[in-house]
Design a protein around this motif. Structure first.
Motif, PDB file in Angstrom:
ATOM      1  N   THR A   1      -6.752   2.410   0.950  1.00  0.00           N
ATOM      2  CA  THR A   1      -5.689   1.852   1.792  1.00  0.00           C
ATOM      3  C   THR A   1      -6.284   1.182   3.026  1.00  0.00           C
ATOM      4  O   THR A   1      -7.069   1.801   3.756  1.00  0.00           O
TER       5      THR A   1
ATOM      6  N   GLN B   1      -9.483  -1.373   0.689  1.00  0.00           N
ATOM      7  CA  GLN B   1      -8.508  -1.834  -0.303  1.00  0.00           C
ATOM      8  C   GLN B   1      -8.666  -3.340  -0.457  1.00  0.00           C
ATOM      9  O   GLN B   1      -8.560  -4.078   0.519  1.00  0.00           O
TER      10      GLN B   1
ATOM     11  N   ASN C   1       0.862  -1.188   0.000  1.00  0.00           N
ATOM     12  CA  ASN C   1       0.000   0.000   0.000  1.00  0.00           C
ATOM     13  C   ASN C   1       0.898   1.237   0.000  1.00  0.00           C
ATOM     14  O   ASN C   1       2.128   1.126   0.010  1.00  0.00           O
TER      15      ASN C   1
END
Ligand code: AMP
Ligand code: ZN
Length: 111
Positions: A85, A91, A49
């Motif tokens: 994220t 995510q 990430n």
């Protein structure tokens, strides 16, 4: 990383609808587009990430965003850039990617 979907796309093991590629990054159409233009931009190197990525890579990706929105023809009408994220960010693919969305008016706040 062999189990990472976007690493496999970057390596060409899984096909993608490519819109840009250089030594460091790849951009391809999202398989489930949320806007008329929906492109994902990834570094070829695996970072889980944005928190794992170095600032140089993050800056380079954003420079490519500026170039791509012109090539995609959404620089004048506008666009949205999203980096989901972690869990609350929803995510789903754990390889850093920038969503570039355009071609329609974006709602705010997003759902
Ligand atoms: P995120 O939810 O931010 O992790 O975004 C992952 C994105 O990857 C989603 O918008 C998916 O539609 C997209 N996606 C998943 N698999 C593929 C694939 N094989 N090719 C292109 N996009 C994909
Ligand atoms: Zn990866």
């Amino acid at each position: 990383m062999e189990n990472c979907l976007f690493c496999r796309i970057a390596a060409g093991d899984i096909p993608s609808n490519k819109v840009y590629e250089d030594e460091q990054v790849l951009a391809f159409r999202d398989i489930d587009p949320q806007a008329p233009t929906h492109v994902l931009l990834i570094p070829k190197k695996h970072f889980a990430n944005i928190l794992e990525a170095d600032s140089e890579t993050i800056a380079y990706l954003h420079g490519i965003v500026k170039k791509l929105v012109k090539e995609l023809g959404i620089d004048e009408t506008g666009f949205r850039v999203v980096i989901n994220t972690g869990e609350d960010g929803q995510q789903t693919v754990k390889h850093l990617h920038i969503h570039i969305l355009g071609g329609r008016s974006m709602q705010w706040p997003p759902g």
